[in-house]
Scaffold this active site. Structure first.
Site, PDB file in Angstrom:
ATOM      1  N   GLY A  71       0.825  -1.208   0.000  1.00 26.34           N
ATOM      2  CA  GLY A  71       0.000   0.000   0.000  1.00 26.34           C
ATOM      3  C   GLY A  71       0.858   1.256   0.000  1.00 26.34           C
ATOM      4  N   THR A  72       1.935   1.221   0.753  1.00 27.82           N
ATOM      5  CA  THR A  72       2.826   2.378   0.838  1.00 27.82           C
ATOM      6  C   THR A  72       3.383   2.738  -0.542  1.00 27.82           C
ATOM      7  OG1 THR A  72       3.417   1.776   3.099  1.00 27.82           O
ATOM      8  CG2 THR A  72       4.914   3.279   1.948  1.00 27.82           C
ATOM      9  N   ASN A 150      -7.642   4.366   9.113  1.00 32.26           N
ATOM     10  CA  ASN A 150      -7.223   3.097   9.695  1.00 32.26           C
ATOM     11  C   ASN A 150      -7.393   3.063  11.215  1.00 32.26           C
ATOM     12  OD1 ASN A 150      -5.052   5.007   8.863  1.00 32.26           O
ATOM     13  ND2 ASN A 150      -3.854   3.825  10.324  1.00 32.26           N
ATOM     14  N   GLN A 178      -7.875   0.644   3.638  1.00 32.61           N
ATOM     15  CA  GLN A 178      -8.801   0.098   4.638  1.00 32.61           C
ATOM     16  C   GLN A 178     -10.224  -0.053   4.103  1.00 32.61           C
ATOM     17  OE1 GLN A 178      -8.110  -1.215   7.460  1.00 32.61           O
ATOM     18  NE2 GLN A 178      -6.014  -0.502   7.799  1.00 32.61           N
ATOM     19  N   GLY A 199      -2.553  -5.843  -0.185  1.00 31.13           N
ATOM     20  CA  GLY A 199      -2.965  -7.236  -0.025  1.00 31.13           C
ATOM     21  C   GLY A 199      -3.186  -7.654   1.424  1.00 31.13           C
ATOM     22  N   HIS A 200      -2.242  -7.304   2.298  1.00 33.48           N
ATOM     23  CA  HIS A 200      -2.299  -7.880   3.649  1.00 33.48           C
ATOM     24  C   HIS A 200      -3.399  -7.286   4.523  1.00 33.48           C
ATOM     25  CE1 HIS A 200      -0.187  -4.907   6.385  1.00 33.48           C
ATOM     26  NE2 HIS A 200       0.195  -4.419   5.214  1.00 33.48           N
ATOM     27  N   THR A 236      10.698  -7.770 -11.602  1.00 34.54           N
ATOM     28  CA  THR A 236      10.021  -9.023 -11.938  1.00 34.54           C
ATOM     29  C   THR A 236       8.820  -9.221 -11.019  1.00 34.54           C
ATOM     30  OG1 THR A 236      12.079  -9.949 -12.724  1.00 34.54           O
ATOM     31  CG2 THR A 236      10.332 -11.525 -12.191  1.00 34.54           C
ATOM     32  N   CYS A 324       4.798   5.008  22.603  1.00 35.17           N
ATOM     33  CA  CYS A 324       5.749   5.550  23.564  1.00 35.17           C
ATOM     34  C   CYS A 324       6.996   6.004  22.822  1.00 35.17           C
ATOM     35  CB  CYS A 324       6.109   4.479  24.597  1.00 35.17           C
ATOM     36  SG  CYS A 324       7.067   5.154  25.952  1.00 35.17           S
TER      37      CYS A 324
HETATM   38  C1  PLP Z   1      -1.749  -0.366   6.192  1.00 34.87           C
HETATM   39  C2  PLP Z   1      -2.058   0.909   5.506  1.00 34.87           C
HETATM   40  C3  PLP Z   1      -1.197   1.434   4.526  1.00 34.87           C
HETATM   41  C4  PLP Z   1       0.119   0.811   4.170  1.00 34.87           C
HETATM   42  O1  PLP Z   1      -0.008  -0.428   3.511  1.00 34.87           O
HETATM   43  P1  PLP Z   1       1.271  -1.400   3.487  1.00 34.87           P
HETATM   44  O2  PLP Z   1       0.887  -2.480   2.537  1.00 34.87           O
HETATM   45  O3  PLP Z   1       1.458  -1.898   4.884  1.00 34.87           O
HETATM   46  O4  PLP Z   1       2.423  -0.593   3.001  1.00 34.87           O
HETATM   47  C5  PLP Z   1      -1.573   2.607   3.901  1.00 34.87           C
HETATM   48  N1  PLP Z   1      -2.720   3.226   4.215  1.00 34.87           N
HETATM   49  C6  PLP Z   1      -3.567   2.760   5.141  1.00 34.87           C
HETATM   50  C7  PLP Z   1      -4.834   3.490   5.416  1.00 34.87           C
HETATM   51  C8  PLP Z   1      -3.263   1.587   5.822  1.00 34.87           C
HETATM   52  O5  PLP Z   1      -4.105   1.128   6.754  1.00 34.87           O
END
Ligand code: PLP
Length: 398
Positions: A71-72, A150, A178, A199-200, A236, A324
């Site tokens: 996602g990043t 999130n 999200q 994906g995750h 790839t 923290c």
């Molecule tokens: C988790 C998240 C990301 C980042 O996704 P990654 O696959 O962990 O890099 C970006 N935006 C939101 C809102 C997220 O919850």
């Protein structure tokens, strides 16, 4: 003891069907999809199938999907693309409550001389659309606004925001990491130009994501090298994970109804149960519009970290809204943007459910958490009726 996993906004378990989909590409089907031979070509067809499934799930055409590593990367690529394609435009509009994938990237842009406007939110976590309208300038390259938060689950009105951006001819990127799988998304009618997903967060593995790029939208690759992804993302292809993401998106689209009925009912059972059983607690962010799986609750006079440690002893996984750092508990930037008072912000816990959450699990949390809060409050230096702590960084006790 089997853990009770209520931290699905952090990451999700890989669905069994998704795992099965990956296996051939980790074993016998190891060809390179760009190869000329039939062995590689078969893997190339699996990547095409994943792209078709992704497009069908989102209501777009397959060529509008670019597979990425997360996602990043998708978020970074979208913003970078808009800025690189039109170098004369050096202004970005975003919000104060974005994920670091957007927020830190924008802070970094400021260091390079770009201009960024960060829109604030009200106490419910909602944007003022007139403020957005006023923020748009002739040199605005892109607006980047998340679909669903999130931490709180609060939804931004992306259709309205998209209409405002269209009026001014400014491309809109939405971080929908999200949102996908939890609310219906139809890119054939949604006025966005870029959309990021991961994906995750939707029961595929970590390390794969996608960026939707509307046909005709200016695009410049972030990773430069080979011709993969039609020259839009070199490297790839992560074939097993791409196959997994295709399958996960198909399941996600089919499961949106379940999220909004069964998962929502369990979330509401948890939330209403806690709000009724525990005095001095509050929900953070608007009740609606909100993701059906997320609940962010603050327990006054206690620290989130302490709650998490106690929950952990019962195998209950959640997350807190403060981290923290350097000896002081820093409430999350999201809760701060909502103006949540420090005494509440410190004791905030995010519960995020999934299609695998059961009622027995929710009831186990409802049985333990009120007792945990009661015990922690006995130990807390701040008590009901006692002196109110100052609304500034209290010392960290963790
Ligand atoms: C988790 C998240 C990301 C980042 O996704 P990654 O696959 O962990 O890099 C970006 N935006 C939101 C809102 C997220 O919850």
């Amino acid at each position: 003891m089997k853990e009770i996993y209520l931290d699905n906004n952090a990451t999700t378990r890989v669905a069994d069907e998704v795992f099965e989909e990956m296996l051939p590409f980790l074993r016998e089907q190891y060809g390179n999809p760009s190869s000329m031979h039939a062995f590689g070509g078969r893997v190339g067809r699996a990547v095409s199938l994943a792209r078709e499934r992704a497009a069908a799930a989102l209501g777009c055409v397959p060529t509008e999907i670019v597979f990425t590593s997360c996602g990043t990367e998708s978020d970074n690529t979208a913003i970078n693309s808009a800025l690189t394609a039109r170098p004369e435009k050096r202004h970005v509009v975003t919000t104060k409550v974005e994920h670091p994938a957007v927020l830190s990237y924008c802070k970094n842009l400021e260091g390079k001389g770009f201009d960024v406007t960060y829109l604030g939110v009200d106490r419910e976590g909602l944007l003022d659309l007139d403020e957005l309208r006023d923020a748009l300038r002739d040199d605005t390259a892109v607006v980047s606004v998340m679909y669903a938060n999130n931490e709180t689950g609060v939804l931004f009105p992306i259709p309205e925001i998209g209409a405002i951006c269209r009026e001014r001819g400014v491309p809109l990127h939405t971080d929908a990491v999200q949102a996908v799988g939890k609310i219906p998304i139809d890119l054939s009618t949604l006025p966005v130009d870029y959309l990021a997903l991961s994906g995750h967060k939707l029961h595929a593995p970590k390390g794969v994501g996608a960026l939707y790029v509307r046909k005709g939208t200016p695009f410049r690759p972030f990773l430069i090298g080979g011709h993969q992804e039609r020259g839009r993302r070199a490297g790839t292809e992560n074939t097993a994970s791409i196959a997994a993401l295709g399958k996960a998106l198909e399941l996600a689209a089919a499961g949106v109804g379940h999220e909004n009925t069964a998962v929502r009912a369990l979330r509401d059972r948890l939330e209403n149960g806690l709000l009724a059983a525990v005095p001095d607690c509050r929900l953070n962010g608007a009740r609606e519009p909100r993701l059906p799986n997320t609940s962010n609750i603050s327990f006054k006079y206690v620290e989130g970290e302490a709650i998490l440690l106690m929950l952990d002893q019962f195998g209950i996984c959640a997350s807190s809204g403060s981290a923290c750092t350097s000896g002081s508990l820093e409430p999350s930037h999201v809760l701060r943007a909502l103006g949540v008072p420090f005494t509440f912000a410190h004791g905030s816990i995010r519960f995020s459910l999934s299609r695998y959450t059961t009622q027995a699990e929710i009831d186990a949390v409802l049985a333990e958490l009120p007792r945990i809060i009661e015990r922690l409050r006995v130990l807390s230096p701040f008590k009901k009726g006692g002196p109110e702590p100052l609304d500034e960084k209290p010392p960290c006790t963790c």
